[in-house]
Scaffold this active site. Structure first.
Site, PDB file in Angstrom:
ATOM      1  N   GLN A   1     -21.883  13.153 -31.789  1.00 34.59           N
ATOM      2  CA  GLN A   1     -22.812  13.435 -32.893  1.00 34.59           C
ATOM      3  C   GLN A   1     -24.250  13.588 -32.429  1.00 34.59           C
ATOM      4  O   GLN A   1     -25.119  13.902 -33.236  1.00 34.59           O
ATOM      5  CB  GLN A   1     -22.757  12.305 -33.941  1.00 34.59           C
ATOM      6  CG  GLN A   1     -21.423  12.148 -34.634  1.00 34.59           C
ATOM      7  CD  GLN A   1     -21.059  13.343 -35.517  1.00 34.59           C
ATOM      8  OE1 GLN A   1     -21.913  14.159 -35.886  1.00 34.59           O
ATOM      9  NE2 GLN A   1     -19.789  13.475 -35.843  1.00 34.59           N
TER      10      GLN A   1
ATOM     11  N   LYS B   1     -18.462  20.737 -32.613  1.00 33.24           N
ATOM     12  CA  LYS B   1     -19.483  20.174 -33.503  1.00 33.24           C
ATOM     13  C   LYS B   1     -20.854  20.770 -33.204  1.00 33.24           C
ATOM     14  O   LYS B   1     -21.842  20.421 -33.823  1.00 33.24           O
ATOM     15  CB  LYS B   1     -19.553  18.650 -33.330  1.00 33.24           C
ATOM     16  CG  LYS B   1     -18.297  17.929 -33.798  1.00 33.24           C
ATOM     17  CD  LYS B   1     -18.485  16.430 -33.671  1.00 33.24           C
ATOM     18  CE  LYS B   1     -17.187  15.671 -33.675  1.00 33.24           C
ATOM     19  NZ  LYS B   1     -16.518  15.631 -34.971  1.00 33.24           N
TER      20      LYS B   1
ATOM     21  N   ASP C   1     -20.772   8.062 -26.189  1.00 30.72           N
ATOM     22  CA  ASP C   1     -20.093   9.046 -27.027  1.00 30.72           C
ATOM     23  C   ASP C   1     -21.188   9.904 -27.669  1.00 30.72           C
ATOM     24  O   ASP C   1     -21.885   9.466 -28.583  1.00 30.72           O
ATOM     25  CB  ASP C   1     -19.265   8.306 -28.087  1.00 30.72           C
ATOM     26  CG  ASP C   1     -18.674   9.256 -29.114  1.00 30.72           C
ATOM     27  OD1 ASP C   1     -18.982  10.464 -29.073  1.00 30.72           O
ATOM     28  OD2 ASP C   1     -17.892   8.782 -29.962  1.00 30.72           O
TER      29      ASP C   1
ATOM     30  N   CYS D   1     -12.489   8.494 -39.752  1.00 27.00           N
ATOM     31  CA  CYS D   1     -11.943   8.081 -38.451  1.00 27.00           C
ATOM     32  C   CYS D   1     -12.771   6.941 -37.848  1.00 27.00           C
ATOM     33  O   CYS D   1     -12.994   6.894 -36.631  1.00 27.00           O
ATOM     34  CB  CYS D   1     -11.883   9.235 -37.453  1.00 27.00           C
ATOM     35  SG  CYS D   1     -10.849  10.582 -37.970  1.00 27.00           S
TER      36      CYS D   1
ATOM     37  N   HIS E   1     -16.401   5.604 -33.532  1.00 25.90           N
ATOM     38  CA  HIS E   1     -15.312   6.461 -34.015  1.00 25.90           C
ATOM     39  C   HIS E   1     -14.023   5.967 -33.362  1.00 25.90           C
ATOM     40  O   HIS E   1     -14.045   5.429 -32.251  1.00 25.90           O
ATOM     41  CB  HIS E   1     -15.632   7.890 -33.556  1.00 25.90           C
ATOM     42  CG  HIS E   1     -14.767   8.948 -34.129  1.00 25.90           C
ATOM     43  ND1 HIS E   1     -13.527   9.241 -33.619  1.00 25.90           N
ATOM     44  CD2 HIS E   1     -14.966   9.818 -35.150  1.00 25.90           C
ATOM     45  CE1 HIS E   1     -13.001  10.243 -34.303  1.00 25.90           C
ATOM     46  NE2 HIS E   1     -13.844  10.614 -35.244  1.00 25.90           N
TER      47      HIS E   1
HETATM   48  N1  PLP Z   1     -16.973  10.407 -31.678  1.00 25.60           N
HETATM   49  C1  PLP Z   1     -17.686  10.655 -32.777  1.00 25.60           C
HETATM   50  C2  PLP Z   1     -18.947   9.881 -33.029  1.00 25.60           C
HETATM   51  C3  PLP Z   1     -17.246  11.619 -33.681  1.00 25.60           C
HETATM   52  O1  PLP Z   1     -17.960  11.867 -34.785  1.00 25.60           O
HETATM   53  C4  PLP Z   1     -16.052  12.315 -33.411  1.00 25.60           C
HETATM   54  C5  PLP Z   1     -15.529  13.298 -34.374  1.00 25.60           C
HETATM   55  O2  PLP Z   1     -15.842  13.278 -35.536  1.00 25.60           O
HETATM   56  C6  PLP Z   1     -15.362  12.028 -32.232  1.00 25.60           C
HETATM   57  C7  PLP Z   1     -15.849  11.069 -31.378  1.00 25.60           C
HETATM   58  C8  PLP Z   1     -14.105  12.747 -31.879  1.00 25.60           C
HETATM   59  O3  PLP Z   1     -14.381  14.080 -31.655  1.00 25.60           O
HETATM   60  P1  PLP Z   1     -13.176  15.103 -31.358  1.00 25.60           P
HETATM   61  O4  PLP Z   1     -12.258  15.009 -32.534  1.00 25.60           O
HETATM   62  O5  PLP Z   1     -13.843  16.420 -31.234  1.00 25.60           O
HETATM   63  O6  PLP Z   1     -12.535  14.640 -30.105  1.00 25.60           O
END
Ligand code: PLP
Length: 398
Positions: free
Chosen positions: A191, A214, A188, A354, A115
């Protein structure tokens, strides 16, 4: 597990007007116990923690730290290893801005499937410093990982489950590779923490980032979990009130982690709400959630194979969560999501999610449609979704 009883806990799924909510990889719906926990903070003890001595502040502090302990326990970490952040993005930026590199370390290894929130902080860091950013393309190829992670690697940054396909690399092997090369690993978990049992300690990862929103919690709260010893090595990131033991005009002594990283008044309601979300997930059981999502994705695979002109991204057998990403041949993805929404209030996401490098790599530079499911979704909803998708495909392809 009684799906109707589960759905009754979510005001957004109230009978009569419920959407078909398939945008859970973006953000999840919130159960009533989370909403109640947030309200109870604002209604009955909305003080601040770690500062004032009166009874309201003491209650806030107690609930805030209890929340930290409960969330830590959920991912099998220690209470003092949990730093509250705004979200995954801030947690990852904290590492990127605070980490101190040894002189012999020359690169950071990440993947093409990250992401933007995991990729960009290190892209920027590498631009500023004389450090290379190396990218693994085939996340399942241990050969590629082992070629990229070397003695010169300072940090490995990887998702546990990606948001484009719901797949993920073999974390155990990659963590071993990182540690064998004296590198740190940042996972990270945005998900993965909502969809699968997480064991920070047993997996031996160094940093884990995730977001509350999430996983049934409120927006504006997330966590960076960091091994205790490593936290002390990180430079302060957002400094200010609540982070110091002593501040003189010529000398500052910071508190120990995690408080050293929590500058300013914190999102107490958010942390308390996230703790209630964790309670809810524990009640449902992460094992149940994983198994249920596997059934949803198996049904998805079957139904998707019956529709003509679908381009499906990723392999179903690799999926670790119920994310289905596709295009209808020669049709613009936004058109599909808008039509699904209009037809039966089906909420899916379209675009590059994203994760533009990932979508380009997957052969969808102009984006795709993503249906991402959670444990409160039903097989009936899937049935309606696929019936509508068939109509959308026929209509838009003429
Ligand atoms: N990493 C992953 C794999 C994501 O799916 C997301 C959000 O969709 C993020 C990071 C960023 O999350 P946040 O917008 O809650 O900081």
């Amino acid at each position: 597990m009684n799906i109707e009883a589960i759905r009754a806990d979510f005001p957004m799924l109230a009978k009569g007007n419920a959407p078909i909510y398939f945008d859970n990889a973006c953000t999840s719906l919130k159960p009533i116990n989370v909403i109640d926990a947030i309200n109870s903070y604002y209604y009955t003890y909305s003080g601040c923690s770690g500062r004032s001595m009166h009874h309201i502040a003491k209650k806030t502090e107690e609930r805030f730290e209890l929340a930290r302990g409960n969330i830590a326990n959920f991912v099998n970490a220690r209470q003092e290893e949990v730093i509250f952040t705004k979200n995954t993005t801030e947690a990852i930026n904290l590492v990127a801005n605070s980490i101190v590199f040894q002189a012999d370390k020359k690169n950071i290894v990440t993947t093409i499937m990250e992401h933007h929130s995991a990729y960009l902080p290190f892209y920027e860091l590498c631009k500023r410093r004389r450090i290379e950013l190396d990218t693994v393309h085939d996340i399942n190829s241990l050969k590629e990982w082992s070629q990229k992670i070397t003695k010169e690697t300072a940090l490995v940054v990887t998702h546990a489950i990606n948001n484009t396909l719901g797949t993920g690399p073999d974390l155990k092997e990659i963590t071993n590779l990182a540690h064998q090369n004296n590198a740190l690993i940042l996972v990270d978990g945005a998900q993965s923490v909502p969809h699968a049992l997480t064991n920070f300690k047993r997996n031996d990862i160094d940093f884990l980032a995730f977001s509350g929103h999430k996983m049934l919690g409120p927006t504006g709260i997330g966590c960076l979990v960091s091994k205790t010893g490593l936290m002390e090595d990180l430079n302060p990131f957002i400094v200010g009130g609540g982070t110091i033991e002593e501040a003189k005009s010529d000398k500052v002594k910071y508190l120990n982690a995690p408080h050293k990283f929590e500058g300013g008044i914190q999102n107490y309601a958010g942390a308390i709400g996230l703790s209630a979300a964790v309670d809810y997930l524990k009640k449902i059981g992460m094992g149940y959630i994983e198994a249920y999502e596997k059934r949803l994705i198996a049904e998805t695979e079957k139904r998707a194979s019956e529709i003509d002109n679908l381009i499906i991204y990723g392999n179903f057998e690799d999926k670790k969560s119920a994310i289905f990403t596709f295009n209808i041949k020669d049709v613009e993805p936004h058109q599909v999501t808008i039509m699904l929404d209009k037809m039966k209030k089906i909420c899916t996401r379209s675009g590059v999610f994203c994760a533009q490098p990932a979508m380009e790599f997957l052969g969808a530079p102009n984006g795709a449609v993503r249906a991402s499911l959670y444990f409160y979704n039903t097989f009936e909803e899937l049935d309606i979704f696929f019936n509508c998708l068939e109509t959308v495909a026929k209509t838009l392809r003429g």
